[in-house]
Scaffold this motif. Structure first.
Motif, PDB file in Angstrom:
ATOM      1  N   ASP A  62      25.188  -6.007  -2.874  1.00 12.04           N
ATOM      2  CA  ASP A  62      24.171  -7.023  -2.561  1.00 12.04           C
ATOM      3  C   ASP A  62      24.760  -8.429  -2.435  1.00 12.04           C
ATOM      4  O   ASP A  62      24.029  -9.402  -2.354  1.00 12.04           O
ATOM      5  CB  ASP A  62      23.028  -6.975  -3.582  1.00 12.04           C
ATOM      6  N   VAL A  63      26.094  -8.545  -2.443  1.00 11.09           N
ATOM      7  CA  VAL A  63      26.728  -9.839  -2.184  1.00 11.09           C
ATOM      8  C   VAL A  63      27.498  -9.769  -0.872  1.00 11.09           C
ATOM      9  O   VAL A  63      27.852  -8.685  -0.413  1.00 11.09           O
ATOM     10  CB  VAL A  63      27.682 -10.261  -3.328  1.00 11.09           C
ATOM     11  N   GLY A  64      27.763 -10.925  -0.269  1.00 13.38           N
ATOM     12  CA  GLY A  64      28.465 -10.951   1.027  1.00 13.38           C
ATOM     13  C   GLY A  64      29.049 -12.329   1.304  1.00 13.38           C
ATOM     14  O   GLY A  64      28.614 -13.012   2.211  1.00 13.38           O
ATOM     15  N   LEU A  65      30.027 -12.727   0.504  1.00 13.80           N
ATOM     16  CA  LEU A  65      30.629 -14.043   0.734  1.00 13.80           C
ATOM     17  C   LEU A  65      31.625 -13.955   1.892  1.00 13.80           C
ATOM     18  O   LEU A  65      31.401 -14.484   2.966  1.00 13.80           O
ATOM     19  CB  LEU A  65      31.288 -14.536  -0.569  1.00 13.80           C
ATOM     20  N   GLY A  66      32.754 -13.272   1.674  1.00 17.58           N
ATOM     21  CA  GLY A  66      33.735 -13.092   2.745  1.00 17.58           C
ATOM     22  C   GLY A  66      34.069 -11.622   2.912  1.00 17.58           C
ATOM     23  O   GLY A  66      33.609 -10.767   2.143  1.00 17.58           O
ATOM     24  N   ALA A  67      34.869 -11.341   3.945  1.00 17.40           N
ATOM     25  CA  ALA A  67      35.388  -9.989   4.180  1.00 17.40           C
ATOM     26  C   ALA A  67      36.585 -10.164   5.110  1.00 17.40           C
ATOM     27  O   ALA A  67      36.792 -11.250   5.665  1.00 17.40           O
ATOM     28  CB  ALA A  67      34.330  -9.091   4.824  1.00 17.40           C
ATOM     29  N   SER A  68      37.374  -9.100   5.270  1.00 18.71           N
ATOM     30  CA  SER A  68      38.499  -9.198   6.209  1.00 18.71           C
ATOM     31  C   SER A  68      38.780  -7.849   6.844  1.00 18.71           C
ATOM     32  O   SER A  68      38.467  -6.798   6.276  1.00 18.71           O
ATOM     33  CB  SER A  68      39.762  -9.728   5.513  1.00 18.71           C
ATOM     34  N   VAL A  69      39.367  -7.933   8.050  1.00 20.41           N
ATOM     35  CA  VAL A  69      39.783  -6.738   8.782  1.00 20.41           C
ATOM     36  C   VAL A  69      41.247  -6.924   9.143  1.00 20.41           C
ATOM     37  O   VAL A  69      41.640  -8.009   9.612  1.00 20.41           O
ATOM     38  CB  VAL A  69      38.939  -6.543  10.066  1.00 20.41           C
ATOM     39  N   TRP A  70      42.051  -5.886   8.921  1.00 14.94           N
ATOM     40  CA  TRP A  70      43.497  -5.964   9.115  1.00 14.94           C
ATOM     41  C   TRP A  70      43.884  -4.933  10.164  1.00 14.94           C
ATOM     42  O   TRP A  70      43.604  -3.740  10.011  1.00 14.94           O
ATOM     43  CB  TRP A  70      44.207  -5.694   7.786  1.00 14.94           C
ATOM     44  N   SER A  71      44.528  -5.404  11.248  1.00 15.20           N
ATOM     45  CA  SER A  71      44.784  -4.510  12.379  1.00 15.20           C
ATOM     46  C   SER A  71      45.845  -5.131  13.284  1.00 15.20           C
ATOM     47  O   SER A  71      46.016  -6.355  13.303  1.00 15.20           O
ATOM     48  CB  SER A  71      43.477  -4.342  13.170  1.00 15.20           C
ATOM     49  N   SER A  72      46.514  -4.288  14.059  1.00 16.61           N
ATOM     50  CA  SER A  72      47.445  -4.811  15.068  1.00 16.61           C
ATOM     51  C   SER A  72      46.721  -5.101  16.374  1.00 16.61           C
ATOM     52  O   SER A  72      47.329  -5.587  17.337  1.00 16.61           O
ATOM     53  CB  SER A  72      48.578  -3.804  15.324  1.00 16.61           C
ATOM     54  N   ASP A  73      45.430  -4.800  16.433  1.00 18.17           N
ATOM     55  CA  ASP A  73      44.654  -4.972  17.659  1.00 18.17           C
ATOM     56  C   ASP A  73      43.492  -5.943  17.374  1.00 18.17           C
ATOM     57  O   ASP A  73      42.433  -5.531  16.888  1.00 18.17           O
ATOM     58  CB  ASP A  73      44.118  -3.599  18.093  1.00 18.17           C
ATOM     59  N   PRO A  74      43.679  -7.238  17.686  1.00 15.69           N
ATOM     60  CA  PRO A  74      42.650  -8.224  17.340  1.00 15.69           C
ATOM     61  C   PRO A  74      41.284  -7.910  17.940  1.00 15.69           C
ATOM     62  O   PRO A  74      40.257  -8.163  17.302  1.00 15.69           O
ATOM     63  CB  PRO A  74      43.204  -9.534  17.897  1.00 15.69           C
ATOM     64  N   ALA A  75      41.232  -7.344  19.142  1.00 16.08           N
ATOM     65  CA  ALA A  75      39.937  -7.057  19.771  1.00 16.08           C
ATOM     66  C   ALA A  75      39.197  -5.986  18.967  1.00 16.08           C
ATOM     67  O   ALA A  75      37.983  -6.086  18.730  1.00 16.08           O
ATOM     68  CB  ALA A  75      40.140  -6.604  21.212  1.00 16.08           C
ATOM     69  N   GLU A  76      39.927  -4.974  18.550  1.00 10.54           N
ATOM     70  CA  GLU A  76      39.310  -3.913  17.735  1.00 10.54           C
ATOM     71  C   GLU A  76      38.845  -4.482  16.390  1.00 10.54           C
ATOM     72  O   GLU A  76      37.757  -4.178  15.899  1.00 10.54           O
ATOM     73  CB  GLU A  76      40.347  -2.787  17.528  1.00 10.54           C
ATOM     74  N   ALA A  77      39.682  -5.352  15.814  1.00 11.36           N
ATOM     75  CA  ALA A  77      39.335  -5.964  14.523  1.00 11.36           C
ATOM     76  C   ALA A  77      38.047  -6.774  14.639  1.00 11.36           C
ATOM     77  O   ALA A  77      37.197  -6.748  13.758  1.00 11.36           O
ATOM     78  CB  ALA A  77      40.487  -6.848  14.048  1.00 11.36           C
ATOM     79  N   ARG A  78      37.881  -7.493  15.752  1.00 11.77           N
ATOM     80  CA  ARG A  78      36.666  -8.298  15.940  1.00 11.77           C
ATOM     81  C   ARG A  78      35.421  -7.427  16.025  1.00 11.77           C
ATOM     82  O   ARG A  78      34.350  -7.808  15.549  1.00 11.77           O
ATOM     83  CB  ARG A  78      36.786  -9.149  17.214  1.00 11.77           C
ATOM     84  N   LYS A  79      35.572  -6.253  16.638  1.00  9.83           N
ATOM     85  CA  LYS A  79      34.412  -5.349  16.721  1.00  9.83           C
ATOM     86  C   LYS A  79      33.987  -4.910  15.327  1.00  9.83           C
ATOM     87  O   LYS A  79      32.797  -4.861  15.014  1.00  9.83           O
ATOM     88  CB  LYS A  79      34.780  -4.107  17.546  1.00  9.83           C
ATOM     89  N   VAL A  80      34.952  -4.598  14.491  1.00  6.65           N
ATOM     90  CA  VAL A  80      34.619  -4.191  13.113  1.00  6.65           C
ATOM     91  C   VAL A  80      34.060  -5.394  12.352  1.00  6.65           C
ATOM     92  O   VAL A  80      33.083  -5.281  11.597  1.00  6.65           O
ATOM     93  CB  VAL A  80      35.861  -3.595  12.412  1.00  6.65           C
ATOM     94  N   ALA A  81      34.657  -6.573  12.569  1.00  5.68           N
ATOM     95  CA  ALA A  81      34.206  -7.788  11.869  1.00  5.68           C
ATOM     96  C   ALA A  81      32.721  -8.031  12.104  1.00  5.68           C
ATOM     97  O   ALA A  81      31.976  -8.402  11.196  1.00  5.68           O
ATOM     98  CB  ALA A  81      35.026  -8.993  12.325  1.00  5.68           C
ATOM     99  N   ALA A  82      32.280  -7.815  13.331  1.00  2.00           N
ATOM    100  CA  ALA A  82      30.880  -8.084  13.681  1.00  2.00           C
ATOM    101  C   ALA A  82      29.914  -7.188  12.906  1.00  2.00           C
ATOM    102  O   ALA A  82      28.735  -7.511  12.781  1.00  2.00           O
ATOM    103  CB  ALA A  82      30.683  -7.888  15.186  1.00  2.00           C
ATOM    104  N   ARG A  83      30.425  -6.076  12.383  1.00  3.60           N
ATOM    105  CA  ARG A  83      29.556  -5.141  11.659  1.00  3.60           C
ATOM    106  C   ARG A  83      29.497  -5.435  10.155  1.00  3.60           C
ATOM    107  O   ARG A  83      28.763  -4.776   9.426  1.00  3.60           O
ATOM    108  CB  ARG A  83      30.064  -3.708  11.878  1.00  3.60           C
TER     109      ARG A  83
END
Ligand code: NAD
Length: 469
Positions: free
Chosen positions: A400-421
């Motif tokens: 029930d908390v959501g301050l920050g999060a991160s996605v780690w990947s060699s493919d920035p476009a793929e990482a952004r798709k996951v970030a949006a979720r």
């Protein structure tokens, strides 16, 4: 201030009740803090209310000039401030710690001073002309935590002052000296009464949050206290910016390079020895690279020296207080008993004077384990294995908390798709916890509401007023 001793002397009370503050690395006294009362708070609010109209009347340019001078003053006393911060909070001078925090204070003051904020013309169609302005609120209350006491205080006071408000600060009872020293330095460049720190306990915080002369509370601290502040501010319908607790998830995608990301993962989780709101607190790693990430992260973590903050060799310090040490120790012990695998640490020496808890990595741990589900706020990172990205996203969003999060990947476009979720106020890609005075920062879900930093942060310290004519 010329010396550390002069700075300490300037904030040592000459009368009234005092409380000894102890160094969390050694147990030795650091200094005496005043024990301010609700009467002291009343006096500070009255002085602030008296000083505020003239400050507001100066206008943006003159206030910004004063904030730039205040930043210079912080820089002139940077080493003394960093030393006091290190001794009181525990964080080392070196690394992304005490000197870094004092440097951030100057940086945030400068950006708050330099960010333009013009009135906006919302409609101008020949018939209607509507402009949106931001007027000063009046007196703002700032209530802060003990993990980054100087920097977070500046996050609160810099935009408040820039926008023409006076500020009354209630520092954490664990780290009053750092904040009193900072305010002492800032006040070299500010009008009398405009900025005061009242070093009291929870009663003073409650009184500030309920006080009719306070127009807004800037609060950074736990979610539980944030909820209490919502309640005590309700009768006076105060504006609130709430930066509350977090339990940030990081997701390592299958295409990430374990060696390339290991140091970033380490600092994302262990900055300030894990006592950071937006630190990486749960790490989800794809099954295909799980063992490699564990190994690389262990290698990096094992090489980071922890010890007394005044020793330049150290980049990690003690926990600031015994309560936090006990929380971390209990969570790691319970994880071990549940069958999780301790990759590193987990074995504090109990006969030492300081609150040192070793850098700890815990693998093969269930997502439901309390070390994952609760905010540990210390140097113990759980690493959870996942099979599909959908599964990782669901686990990351389950709290029930959501301050920050991160996605780690060699493919920035793929990482952004996951970030949006991901349900979080900030999602970093291939880094975690990087804050910047130009970029808005705030929480989702029960990590709070309102934005700090940048132009959004300035607007949050004003009352919007529409002129429609
Ligand atoms: P805390 O909530 O215990 O205390 C914060 C401040 O609130 C202290 O000054 C305390 O005296 C005061 N306080 C306590 N009860 C009060 C009340 N009823 N009314 C008014 N004031 C009251 O938090 P803490 O333990 O000092 O800090 C750690 C927590 O802060 C963690 O959960 C961390 O995630 C969070 N935090 C969040 C951010 C962020 O930006 N979101 C930043 C730093 C820390």
């Amino acid at each position: 201030m010329e010396t550390y001793d002069a700075l300490l002397a300037a904030i040592t009370p000459v009368s009234g009740e005092t409380r000894t503050i102890f160094d969390p690395a050694t147990g030795q006294p650091v200094g005496e803090a005043p024990v301010h009362t609700v009467q002291d708070l009343e006096a500070a609010i009255a002085a602030a209310a008296a000083a505020q109209p003239a400050w507001a009347a100066l206008g943006h340019d003159a206030r910004s000039a004063a904030l730039l001078k205040a930043a210079d003053a912080v820089e002139r006393s940077a080493e003394e401030l960093a030393r006091l911060l290190s001794r009181e909070q525990g964080k080392p001078l070196n690394g992304p710690n005490a000197r870094f925090e004092v440097g951030a204070c100057a940086a945030w003051l400068r950006v708050a001073a330099g960010t333009p904020l013009a009135a906006e013309t919302v409609v101008d169609d020949g018939e209607t002309r509507a402009e949106l302005h931001y007027r000063p609120i009046g007196v703002v209350g700032a209530i802060g935590p003990w993990n980054w006491p100087m920097m977070i205080t500046v996050w609160q006071l810099a935009p408040a002052l820039r926008m023409g408000n006076a500020v009354v600060i209630k520092p954490s009872e664990y780290t009053p000296l750092s904040v009193l020293a900072l305010v002492e330095i800032l006040n070299q460049e500010l009008p009398e009464g405009l900025l005061t720190a009242v070093a009291g306990g929870r009663d003073v915080g409650e009184a500030l949050a309920g006080h009719p002369a306070i127009g807004k509370i800037m609060f950074t601290g736990s979610t539980a206290t944030g909820k209490a502040i919502i309640k005590s501010s309700a009768d006076t319908v105060k504006r609130l910016t709430l930066e509350l607790g977090g339990n940030d998830a990081g997701i390592v995608l299958p295409d990430a390079d374990p060696r390339a990301i290991a140091e970033g993962l380490f600092w994302g989780a262990f900055i300030n020895t894990g006592q950071t709101c937006a630190a990486l607190k749960r790490l989800y790693v794809h099954d295909s690279i799980y063992d490699a990430v564990c190994e690389e992260l262990t290698n990096v973590a094992a090489a980071m020296p922890m010890g007394n903050g005044l020793d330049e060799a150290n980049v990690l310090g003690p926990l600031q207080n015994r309560q936090q040490f006990d929380i971390v120790a209990a969570l790691v012990d319970a994880a071990r008993e549940s069958g999780a695998r301790i990759l590193l640490g987990g074995n504090p020496e109990n006969d030492q004077p300081g609150n040192f808890y070793p850098t700890t990595l815990v693998a093969d741990i269930a997502d439901s384990n309390p070390l994952v589900a609760e905010e540990q706020f210390g140097p113990a990172l759980p690493i959870i294995r996942y099979g599909t990205v959908d599964e990782a996203v669901a686990m990351a969003n389950a709290l029930d908390v959501g301050l920050g999060a991160s996605v780690w990947s060699s493919d920035p476009a793929e990482a952004r798709k996951v970030a949006a979720r991901l349900e979080a106020g900030t999602v970093w890609i291939n880094k975690h916890g990087a804050v910047d005075p130009r970029i808005p920062f705030g929480g989702a879900k029960q990590s709070g509401y309102g934005l700090e930093f940048g132009v959004e942060g300035l607007k949050a310290l004003g009352v919007p007023q529409v002129i429609n004519g």
